[in-house]
Scaffold this active site. Structure first.
Site, PDB file in Angstrom:
ATOM      1  N   ASP A 123      -6.261   0.907   8.541  1.00 58.63           N
ATOM      2  CA  ASP A 123      -5.824   0.704   7.155  1.00 58.63           C
ATOM      3  C   ASP A 123      -6.390  -0.580   6.538  1.00 58.63           C
ATOM      4  OD1 ASP A 123      -4.356   2.988   7.181  1.00 58.63           O
ATOM      5  OD2 ASP A 123      -2.382   2.025   7.027  1.00 58.63           O
ATOM      6  N   LYS A 130       0.875  -1.190   0.000  1.00 59.06           N
ATOM      7  CA  LYS A 130       0.000   0.000   0.000  1.00 59.06           C
ATOM      8  C   LYS A 130       0.904   1.229   0.000  1.00 59.06           C
ATOM      9  CE  LYS A 130      -0.402   2.152   3.487  1.00 59.06           C
ATOM     10  NZ  LYS A 130      -0.432   2.786   4.817  1.00 59.06           N
TER      11      LYS A 130
HETATM   12  O1  C5P Z   1      -5.759   1.413  13.482  1.00 62.24           O
HETATM   13  P1  C5P Z   1      -4.306   1.029  13.618  1.00 62.24           P
HETATM   14  O2  C5P Z   1      -4.072   0.126  14.794  1.00 62.24           O
HETATM   15  O3  C5P Z   1      -3.693   0.522  12.371  1.00 62.24           O
HETATM   16  O4  C5P Z   1      -3.569   2.388  13.922  1.00 62.24           O
HETATM   17  C1  C5P Z   1      -2.310   2.421  14.547  1.00 62.24           C
HETATM   18  C2  C5P Z   1      -2.178   3.713  15.290  1.00 62.24           C
HETATM   19  O5  C5P Z   1      -2.092   4.791  14.376  1.00 62.24           O
HETATM   20  C3  C5P Z   1      -3.359   4.073  16.178  1.00 62.24           C
HETATM   21  O6  C5P Z   1      -3.209   3.510  17.445  1.00 62.24           O
HETATM   22  C4  C5P Z   1      -3.274   5.577  16.222  1.00 62.24           C
HETATM   23  O7  C5P Z   1      -2.286   5.968  17.155  1.00 62.24           O
HETATM   24  C5  C5P Z   1      -2.738   5.937  14.853  1.00 62.24           C
HETATM   25  N1  C5P Z   1      -3.765   6.345  13.893  1.00 62.24           N
HETATM   26  C6  C5P Z   1      -4.390   7.580  14.056  1.00 62.24           C
HETATM   27  N2  C5P Z   1      -5.337   7.979  13.145  1.00 62.24           N
HETATM   28  C7  C5P Z   1      -5.668   7.201  12.104  1.00 62.24           C
HETATM   29  C8  C5P Z   1      -5.025   5.952  11.917  1.00 62.24           C
HETATM   30  C9  C5P Z   1      -4.090   5.554  12.837  1.00 62.24           C
HETATM   31  O8  C5P Z   1      -4.106   8.327  14.993  1.00 62.24           O
HETATM   32  N3  C5P Z   1      -6.576   7.625  11.233  1.00 62.24           N
END
Ligand code: C5P
Length: 299
Positions: A146, A18
Site C-alpha cells: 500500500d 486511505k
Molecule cells: O505488503 P504489506 O506488508 O502491506 O501486506 C500485508 C499482508 O497483506 C501481506 O503479508 C499479505 O498477506 C497481504 N496482501 C496480499 N496481497 C496484496 C497486499 C497484501 O495478500 N496485494
C-alpha cells in the site's frame, strides 16, 4: 492540496487516511500476494509526521493511538528511514522523527503505509537526496504493497485506480471530492489473516471507472462494485454488517468497509447530512472512532 509544511529546520507532512472505495480480489501470485483492482481515495484527515535534524536518531509518538504502535524497528516509519538512509548513508544525518498517531491501528485505512510514505517524502526533502518519485515508489513497494499509493497521495491526492498487488497506479481524471464518515468500533483486524480467510480469489474485475461529474454518479458506480475482503472480515467481526446497516440508516448514499477492515465508511451527498450522521453515531457509540473527512478530488 497541501500536505507539507516547513517550520525552521522541521518538515511536517500529513499522512492522509486511505479509503478503499472498492476492492476486488482477482487472483493470487506465486509469492502469495493477491492481484487486486481498487478505487482508492485520500482524505484531509490522518496522522502527522515531522522530521528535524538532531544530534542522534530519535523517534517519538503522540496522539490517541500512540500507545498501540511499536517503537522499535518493526515500525514502518523507522523501516522507511533506514531504507532511505541505505541509499546514501553519508548524507543522511541523525534525525528526530515525530509521529502524531490519529488513525486507528490494523484498521484498513492506511495506517503504517501512509506514515511510511510521509516519512520517505519528508526525509527525501530534509536530507536533500532529490530522489525522483519513481525511485521512492520502488523503495515504498519494498516496505509494503500500500505504500506506493500512499506516496502518490503525498504528491497529489487525486483518487486512483490501483491494480497489481498495489503498485500499478492510475489517477482518475474526473472524480469529485467526497464527504465521508469513517467508523471503527475498536476491532483490530490483521491484513494477512483476512487475506488467508478468503474463500475465492478469482473474482470478477471492476467495471472500468468513467468520468464522474457528481457524488451521485460516484455512488451509482460504487453500488456495482464490491469489497471482496468483507466476507472474510465479517467471519472474524460479525458486527460489521450491523455497522453498515447503521450507516445506511443514518442517511448515507453508499456504505462499505475499507481495505481489510474493520473501518467502515459512508458517503453522503451533502456535508450537512454527513455531520448530522456523525453526531447521531457519536452519541450512540461514544467510545468508537467516528471521524469525518473530505476526500481530495481529481482537480
Ligand atoms: O505488503 P504489506 O506488508 O502491506 O501486506 C500485508 C499482508 O497483506 C501481506 O503479508 C499479505 O498477506 C497481504 N496482501 C496480499 N496481497 C496484496 C497486499 C497484501 O495478500 N496485494
Amino acid at each position: 492540496m497541501s500536505v507539507s509544511a516547513r517550520d525552521g529546520a522541521t518538515i511536517s507532512r500529513l499522512a492522509p487516511v486511505k479509503i478503499n472505495l472498492a476492492l476486488h480480489v482477482t487472483g493470487q501470485r506465486a509469492n502469495g500476494y493477491h492481484e487486486l483492482e481498487m478505487i482508492v481515495a485520500f482524505g484531509d484527515f490522518g496522522d502527522h509526521i515531522s522530521v528535524t535534524p538532531a544530534l542522534h536518531d530519535d523517534f517519538t509518538v503522540s496522539g490517541y493511538y500512540a500507545p498501540f504502535i511499536p517503537l522499535n524497528n518493526d515500525n514502518l516509519v523507522l523501516k522507511a528511514r533506514d531504507l532511505l538512509r541505505a541509499q546514501n548513508p553519508s548524507r543522511c544525518l541523525p534525525v528526530h522523527i515525530h509521529l502524531e498517531k490519529k488513525l486507528p491501528i490494523a484498521a484498513g485505512i492506511g495506517g503504517g503505509s501512509t506514515d511510511a510514505a510521509a516519512a520517505l517524502t519528508a526525509l527525501n526533502e530534509l536530507w536533500q537526496l532529490n530522489l525522483p518519485y519513481e525511485t521512492l515508489l520502488e523503495l515504498g513497494l519494498q516496505l509494503g504493497a500500500d505504500v506506493p499509493m500512499c506516496l502518490h497521495s503525498q504528491q497529489n491526492g487525486a483518487p486512483l485506480l490501483v491494480r497489481g498487488i498495489g503498485e500499478d497506479l492510475s489517477p482518475l481524471v474526473e472524480f469529485p471530492a467526497l464527504h465521508i464518515l469513517l467508523i471503527n468500533d475498536g476491532t483490530a483486524l490483521a491484513t494477512p489473516t483476512i487475506f488467508k480467510a478468503l474463500h475465492k480469489r478469482d473474482n470478477p474485475s471492476l467495471i472500468a471507472p468513467d468520468a464522474f461529474q457528481s457524488i451521485d454518479e460516484v455512488c451509482a458506480y460504487l453500488h456495482k462494485t464490491r469489497n471482496d475482503l468483507f466476507k472474510p472480515a465479517e467471519t472474524l467481526a460479525p458486527q460489521l454488517q450491523s455497522h453498515l446497516h447503521e450507516l445506511t440508516a443514518s442517511g448515507a448514499d453508499f456504505v462499505q468497509m475499507s481495505g481489510s477492515g474493520a473501518t467502515c465508511f459512508a458517503i453522503f451527498s451533502t456535508r450537512e447530512n454527513m455531520l448530522q450522521a456523525k453526531q447521531q453515531i457519536r452519541q450512540a457509540h461514544p467510545d468508537w472512532f467516528v471521524v469525518t473527512t473530505q476526500t481530495y478530488g481529481s482537480h
